[in-house]
Motif scaffolding. Structure first.
Motif, PDB file in Angstrom:
ATOM      1  N   ILE A   6       0.834  -1.209   0.000  1.00 58.61           N
ATOM      2  CA  ILE A   6       0.000   0.000   0.000  1.00 58.61           C
ATOM      3  C   ILE A   6       0.862   1.250   0.000  1.00 58.61           C
ATOM      4  N   LEU A   7       1.825   1.306   0.924  1.00 60.88           N
ATOM      5  CA  LEU A   7       2.666   2.495   1.025  1.00 60.88           C
ATOM      6  C   LEU A   7       3.572   2.651  -0.192  1.00 60.88           C
ATOM      7  N   SER A   8       4.064   1.524  -0.725  1.00 63.52           N
ATOM      8  CA  SER A   8       4.921   1.593  -1.914  1.00 63.52           C
ATOM      9  C   SER A   8       4.159   2.099  -3.125  1.00 63.52           C
ATOM     10  N   ALA A   9       2.868   1.758  -3.197  1.00 61.95           N
ATOM     11  CA  ALA A   9       2.054   2.243  -4.311  1.00 61.95           C
ATOM     12  C   ALA A   9       1.972   3.766  -4.304  1.00 61.95           C
ATOM     13  N   PHE A  10       1.779   4.348  -3.137  1.00 63.57           N
ATOM     14  CA  PHE A  10       1.757   5.815  -3.041  1.00 63.57           C
ATOM     15  C   PHE A  10       3.131   6.403  -3.373  1.00 63.57           C
ATOM     16  N   GLU A  11       4.194   5.747  -2.907  1.00 61.23           N
ATOM     17  CA  GLU A  11       5.542   6.243  -3.188  1.00 61.23           C
ATOM     18  C   GLU A  11       5.830   6.235  -4.689  1.00 61.23           C
ATOM     19  N   GLU A  12       5.437   5.158  -5.382  1.00 62.70           N
ATOM     20  CA  GLU A  12       5.672   5.084  -6.824  1.00 62.70           C
ATOM     21  C   GLU A  12       4.831   6.117  -7.563  1.00 62.70           C
ATOM     22  N   ALA A  13       3.590   6.309  -7.105  1.00 61.70           N
ATOM     23  CA  ALA A  13       2.724   7.292  -7.757  1.00 61.70           C
ATOM     24  C   ALA A  13       3.260   8.709  -7.581  1.00 61.70           C
ATOM     25  N   GLU A  14       4.007   8.953  -6.534  1.00 64.38           N
ATOM     26  CA  GLU A  14       4.556  10.281  -6.252  1.00 64.38           C
ATOM     27  C   GLU A  14       5.655  10.674  -7.240  1.00 64.38           C
ATOM     28  N   ARG A  15       6.270   9.693  -7.875  1.00 62.31           N
ATOM     29  CA  ARG A  15       7.371   9.994  -8.790  1.00 62.31           C
ATOM     30  C   ARG A  15       6.892  10.784  -9.997  1.00 62.31           C
ATOM     31  N   ASP A  16       7.716  11.723 -10.421  1.00 69.52           N
ATOM     32  CA  ASP A  16       7.386  12.506 -11.608  1.00 69.52           C
ATOM     33  C   ASP A  16       7.271  11.596 -12.821  1.00 69.52           C
ATOM     34  N   GLY A  17       6.238  11.808 -13.565  1.00 70.93           N
ATOM     35  CA  GLY A  17       6.078  11.057 -14.802  1.00 70.93           C
ATOM     36  C   GLY A  17       5.611   9.635 -14.633  1.00 70.93           C
ATOM     37  N   ALA A  18       5.050   9.291 -13.487  1.00 69.59           N
ATOM     38  CA  ALA A  18       4.544   7.933 -13.284  1.00 69.59           C
ATOM     39  C   ALA A  18       3.434   7.661 -14.293  1.00 69.59           C
ATOM     40  N   SER A  19       3.690   6.712 -15.200  1.00 70.87           N
ATOM     41  CA  SER A  19       2.754   6.478 -16.300  1.00 70.87           C
ATOM     42  C   SER A  19       1.494   5.750 -15.868  1.00 70.87           C
ATOM     43  N   ASP A  20       1.588   4.955 -14.816  1.00 72.02           N
ATOM     44  CA  ASP A  20       0.432   4.174 -14.374  1.00 72.02           C
ATOM     45  C   ASP A  20      -0.065   4.667 -13.017  1.00 72.02           C
ATOM     46  N   ARG A  21      -0.100   5.982 -12.858  1.00 72.96           N
ATOM     47  CA  ARG A  21      -0.472   6.567 -11.577  1.00 72.96           C
ATOM     48  C   ARG A  21      -1.884   6.166 -11.160  1.00 72.96           C
ATOM     49  N   GLU A  22      -2.792   6.101 -12.115  1.00 75.17           N
ATOM     50  CA  GLU A  22      -4.174   5.735 -11.776  1.00 75.17           C
ATOM     51  C   GLU A  22      -4.241   4.325 -11.212  1.00 75.17           C
ATOM     52  N   ALA A  23      -3.525   3.391 -11.838  1.00 81.72           N
ATOM     53  CA  ALA A  23      -3.515   2.011 -11.334  1.00 81.72           C
ATOM     54  C   ALA A  23      -2.803   1.925  -9.993  1.00 81.72           C
ATOM     55  N   LEU A  24      -1.756   2.726  -9.821  1.00 83.82           N
ATOM     56  CA  LEU A  24      -1.040   2.724  -8.548  1.00 83.82           C
ATOM     57  C   LEU A  24      -1.928   3.225  -7.415  1.00 83.82           C
ATOM     58  N   MET A  25      -2.811   4.142  -7.705  1.00 87.54           N
ATOM     59  CA  MET A  25      -3.661   4.712  -6.671  1.00 87.54           C
ATOM     60  C   MET A  25      -5.061   4.091  -6.655  1.00 87.54           C
ATOM     61  N   THR A  26      -5.152   2.874  -7.179  1.00 85.13           N
ATOM     62  CA  THR A  26      -6.385   2.102  -7.103  1.00 85.13           C
ATOM     63  C   THR A  26      -6.125   0.873  -6.236  1.00 85.13           C
ATOM     64  N   PHE A  27      -6.944   0.693  -5.215  1.00 91.00           N
ATOM     65  CA  PHE A  27      -6.790  -0.397  -4.274  1.00 91.00           C
ATOM     66  C   PHE A  27      -8.084  -1.209  -4.252  1.00 91.00           C
ATOM     67  N   VAL A  28      -7.966  -2.483  -4.582  1.00 93.12           N
ATOM     68  CA  VAL A  28      -9.139  -3.353  -4.661  1.00 93.12           C
ATOM     69  C   VAL A  28      -9.073  -4.369  -3.521  1.00 93.12           C
ATOM     70  N   ILE A  29     -10.153  -4.445  -2.771  1.00 95.45           N
ATOM     71  CA  ILE A  29     -10.263  -5.433  -1.692  1.00 95.45           C
ATOM     72  C   ILE A  29     -11.331  -6.430  -2.085  1.00 95.45           C
ATOM     73  N   VAL A  30     -10.994  -7.706  -2.094  1.00100.81           N
ATOM     74  CA  VAL A  30     -11.922  -8.757  -2.502  1.00100.81           C
ATOM     75  C   VAL A  30     -12.549  -9.380  -1.263  1.00100.81           C
ATOM     76  N   GLY A  31     -13.878  -9.382  -1.209  1.00 99.48           N
ATOM     77  CA  GLY A  31     -14.586 -10.008  -0.106  1.00 99.48           C
ATOM     78  C   GLY A  31     -15.393  -9.016   0.697  1.00 99.48           C
ATOM     79  N   GLY A  32     -16.704  -9.242   0.780  1.00102.17           N
ATOM     80  CA  GLY A  32     -17.579  -8.306   1.471  1.00102.17           C
ATOM     81  C   GLY A  32     -17.970  -8.747   2.863  1.00102.17           C
TER      82      GLY A  32
END
Length: 429
Positions: free
Chosen positions: A147-173
């Protein structure tokens, strides 16, 4: 029979071997403490893990030390209880022997199996590496790092997959998925908002995926609806009637829809550990070990099972759920029963579960409690949830630590365990 502390040796006493130091095993051992019974507790870990709060380790609200306590420290005041760190490889119920992977063999007079449960991927174990569950400290630390690494990677300039990095899916209700989704949302919406410069963590997408028609099927409709609305107010997107079809490093396909996401978390199901195979008995409902009313294993002498591995029927004729309160009550019941049976020769009675309420927390000031005839939601349920979980912790030091952590988090919205300790491999490896 010789008593502990007398002229005889503890080794002369009847021997009870308990496999597993979860809620059930630990409670049974404590009831047998300081009695004329020799007890050996075997566990593959040297600590007792408070699994109901493990998701808070995964979402940086607590540290591993807050939810784990060394078994030897918990049981150290009982001179008749020994602890063995190891993994059981086989059980010979005829010879009454337990063999460990290390080659050591222990003879028992009574055997108690309480090895708990593990995550279930419903036949898709290939998803385990890309969608970790939260059943161990190692998994919780991995999830936190992802989770934290996803935010760190999204913070980088020019992150091409920022939307996917900042999407978190939890399976199971179920409760696990609901609590995880709410905690991830609060982490993004509050705790991380001031930490980054190029991204806005509060805009992260948190998606909760459920294959059935609604969340929290074990709860009444009114409480489940309240939980869903509370999650939506936190910004969680809920997808129901969306069974998972595929999970890869690039995302998840559910209900015919592909969701690009670098972080997918699994909270959809659990399965008992292989206790039935270990004991050489046919698995009962849900793969659990079939037990009689007194928790003895059907067809075996002086062998008992409890907690998540036991198919113990409730008053409605259905197996009791795998909850901490069930395991703890069974442990106390069996510990007291074995004490009377061994020392006084009294037969074991039938176990009766007393439902103290089923609960789930959604977020700050929002929780639900189902007591059967009575129901509670909102702030009162949230406070009661916190009190119950603090009381269930194994010792005073843990209760104080967790209470202070929660108080600090409540006053400041900050989370002190936001550290990346498990390397997250780059995509494609």
């Amino acid at each position: 029979m010789k008593t502990v502390g007398g002229n005889g040796s503890v080794s002369d006493l009847p021997h009870v071997v308990i496999i597993g130091a979860g809620f059930a095993g630990l409670a049974a051992a404590q009831e047998l403490g300081n009695t004329a019974v020799r007890v050996t507790v075997i566990d593959r870990n040297n600590y007792h893990l408070f699994v109901p709060l493990l998701y808070q380790v995964a979402t940086a609200a607590l540290s591993p030390a807050d939810v784990a306590e060394p078994i030897r420290h918990v049981l150290g005041r009982y001179p008749n209880i020994g602890v063995v760190l190891g993994e059981v490889s086989s059980v010979d119920t005829q010879a009454r022997e337990v063999s460990l992977a290390s080659g050591e063999t222990l003879h028992y007079d009574r055997l108690v199996v309480a090895t708990g449960s593990t995550s279930s991927y419903f036949g898709h174990d290939e998803w385990r590496s890309v969608a970790p569950a939260c059943k161990s400290i190692e998994e919780a630390r991995l999830i936190r790092s992802r989770i934290l690494s996803a935010f760190e990677e999204a913070e980088r300039d020019g992150a091409s997959d920022r939307e996917a990095l900042m999407t978190f899916v939890i399976v199971g209700g179920g409760p696990t998925g609901v609590e995880m989704a709410g905690s991830v949302a609060e982490l993004a919406r509050h705790a991380l908002t001031a930490d980054f410069r190029h991204i806005r963590p509060e805009t992260a997408r948190i998606i909760l995926v459920e294959g059935g028609p609604r969340l929290l099927t074990a709860f009444p409709d009114s409480l489940a609806d309240y939980a869903a609305k509370a999650l939506e107010r936190l910004g969680v997107q809920i997808m129901t009637n969306a069974p998972v079809e595929r999970i890869t490093e690039d995302g998840l396909t559910a209900g015919g829809r592909f969701i690009p996401a670098r972080t997918v978390l699994w909270g959809a199901g659990v399965a008992p550990t292989g206790a039935a195979k270990l004991l050489g008995v046919p698995p009962g409902p849900g793969g659990r070990v079939a037990v009689c009313a007194d928790l003895s294993v059907e067809g075996l002498d002086h062998v008992y099972a409890m907690g998540d591995v036991a198919a113990c029927l409730g008053e409605d004729g259905r197996p009791l759920p795998g909850l901490a309160q069930v395991a703890q009550q069974q442990g106390r019941f069996l510990g007291k029963g074995l004490r009377r049976a061994i020392i006084k020769g009294e037969p074991l009675s039938a176990f009766h579960f007393y439902n103290r309420g089923n609960a789930a927390i959604i977020g700050r000031h929002h929780a639900i409690f189902d007591f059967g005839r009575y129901r509670m939601k909102g702030y009162p349920a949230w406070m009661l949830w916190a009190i119950v979980h603090v009381v269930l912790l194994v010792n005073t030091a843990q209760r104080v630590r967790v209470s202070l952590q929660w108080l600090w988090r409540y006053l400041t919205y900050r989370r002190g365990a936001r550290i990346i300790t498990t390397p997250v491999p780059p995509r494609g490896r």
